[in-house]
Design a protein around this motif. Sequence first.
Motif, PDB file in Angstrom:
ATOM      1  N   GLY A  57       0.779  -1.225   0.000  1.00 40.08           N
ATOM      2  CA  GLY A  57       0.000   0.000   0.000  1.00 40.08           C
ATOM      3  C   GLY A  57       0.816   1.282   0.000  1.00 40.08           C
ATOM      4  O   GLY A  57       0.314   2.348   0.377  1.00 40.08           O
TER       5      GLY A  57
ATOM      6  N   GLU B 209      -0.231  -3.822   8.528  1.00 40.91           N
ATOM      7  CA  GLU B 209      -1.059  -2.619   8.659  1.00 40.91           C
ATOM      8  C   GLU B 209      -0.971  -1.775   7.392  1.00 40.91           C
ATOM      9  O   GLU B 209      -0.150  -0.859   7.285  1.00 40.91           O
ATOM     10  CB  GLU B 209      -0.599  -1.803   9.871  1.00 40.91           C
ATOM     11  CG  GLU B 209      -0.791  -2.523  11.198  1.00 40.91           C
ATOM     12  CD  GLU B 209      -0.156  -1.762  12.355  1.00 40.91           C
ATOM     13  OE1 GLU B 209       0.425  -0.674  12.106  1.00 40.91           O
ATOM     14  OE2 GLU B 209      -0.234  -2.253  13.494  1.00 40.91           O
ATOM     15  N   TYR B 210      -1.799  -2.099   6.419  1.00 45.46           N
ATOM     16  CA  TYR B 210      -1.814  -1.300   5.191  1.00 45.46           C
ATOM     17  C   TYR B 210      -3.059  -1.650   4.380  1.00 45.46           C
ATOM     18  O   TYR B 210      -3.712  -2.668   4.621  1.00 45.46           O
ATOM     19  CB  TYR B 210      -0.564  -1.553   4.343  1.00 45.46           C
ATOM     20  CG  TYR B 210      -0.334  -3.005   3.954  1.00 45.46           C
ATOM     21  CD1 TYR B 210      -0.962  -3.555   2.843  1.00 45.46           C
ATOM     22  CD2 TYR B 210       0.518  -3.815   4.695  1.00 45.46           C
ATOM     23  CE1 TYR B 210      -0.756  -4.880   2.484  1.00 45.46           C
ATOM     24  CE2 TYR B 210       0.731  -5.140   4.351  1.00 45.46           C
ATOM     25  CZ  TYR B 210       0.105  -5.660   3.240  1.00 45.46           C
ATOM     26  OH  TYR B 210       0.307  -6.975   2.892  1.00 45.46           O
ATOM     27  N   GLU B 211      -3.371  -0.759   3.444  1.00 47.18           N
ATOM     28  CA  GLU B 211      -4.446  -0.993   2.485  1.00 47.18           C
ATOM     29  C   GLU B 211      -3.855  -0.960   1.078  1.00 47.18           C
ATOM     30  O   GLU B 211      -3.040  -0.089   0.761  1.00 47.18           O
ATOM     31  CB  GLU B 211      -5.531   0.074   2.610  1.00 47.18           C
ATOM     32  CG  GLU B 211      -6.329  -0.018   3.902  1.00 47.18           C
ATOM     33  CD  GLU B 211      -7.434   1.020   3.950  1.00 47.18           C
ATOM     34  OE1 GLU B 211      -7.740   1.610   2.883  1.00 47.18           O
ATOM     35  OE2 GLU B 211      -7.988   1.239   5.044  1.00 47.18           O
TER      36      GLU B 211
ATOM     37  N   ASP C  25      -3.391  -3.209  -7.056  1.00 45.15           N
ATOM     38  CA  ASP C  25      -3.237  -4.661  -6.967  1.00 45.15           C
ATOM     39  C   ASP C  25      -2.317  -5.149  -8.083  1.00 45.15           C
ATOM     40  O   ASP C  25      -2.712  -5.207  -9.249  1.00 45.15           O
ATOM     41  CB  ASP C  25      -4.604  -5.338  -7.064  1.00 45.15           C
ATOM     42  CG  ASP C  25      -4.530  -6.842  -6.812  1.00 45.15           C
ATOM     43  OD1 ASP C  25      -3.412  -7.385  -6.759  1.00 45.15           O
ATOM     44  OD2 ASP C  25      -5.593  -7.470  -6.680  1.00 45.15           O
TER      45      ASP C  25
END
Length: 297
Positions: free
Chosen positions: A149, A171-173, A177
């Motif tokens: 991310g 911890e990421y978005e 993709d």
Amino acid sequence: MGWQQAMEEALTDAPGVFGVAARHLETGEFAGNLDDQLFQLASAFKIPIMVTLMREVEAGKIRLDQRVTLQRDDRVPGSGVLQELDAGAALTVKDLATLMTIVSDNYATDLVIELIGGLDQVNAHMRELGLNEIYLRHTCWELLNHCVGMNELGPTSAGFAEYERREETGEYEIIHDVSLPTRDNNVATPADLNRLLAMIAQKQILTPASCEVMLDILHRQQYNSRLPALLLEGTKVAHKTGTVNGVVNDAGIIYLPKGKGTIAITVLSRGVTDKIAAEHTIARIAKAIYDQAMGDE
């Protein structure tokens, strides 16, 4: 049983979607599955990069024996060993090409990409070779950034640390993709990547000496749990693996014993649910085709 049926049987219960192109370079025998569909290359994209590097060497723009000094701020995470070394080490371009290929070193790869003038040079070279379905969009740094991310334009020590933190904590978005088989990712059809391998093996591009350099490097591959895994011990395989997220790939040249010829084989995948099972699927495909080519001896 023919090549196609043997390959299809090897794909039974495959843990994902697999694209396959396999050709006997002497007889023309072929087997394919989704071979005209795009797949994320992962580190198999280092094959076209190496080809373009050798073109630049032949043109006199780069020397294989010139040295590149490692800088701490330029480090790239993921696979490889250079990121673990002290700054100041000076490696030859051939060293970088070798590490890029045989241990899939990401830092070495991005140094090579910079040397040759960027991925646009590789894309242009592929078009010159008539390979219209090979698209390279991201350096290793950019690819890995997207995997956690991030969208840092270039490597920094702070970016390296942040990448490692995000990978460790999760911890990421995802903002892009990289696994999607679209032309804004590093993608190719199995058919086109396999054509490139065949050109190298048959010395149809560049000079025979340059092809020999590339094949020698590919022969030294250290990750051998895919294409070569089930083949007769001692079988020569010149190949390059690739892995990212749900993508498990391997592409290369199998040299058959007893003068039975040469096979160019590319296996690309997506949506893999079990990496070990995917590696075994690639090994089964290679073994099935190998056995057909050898006459089930």
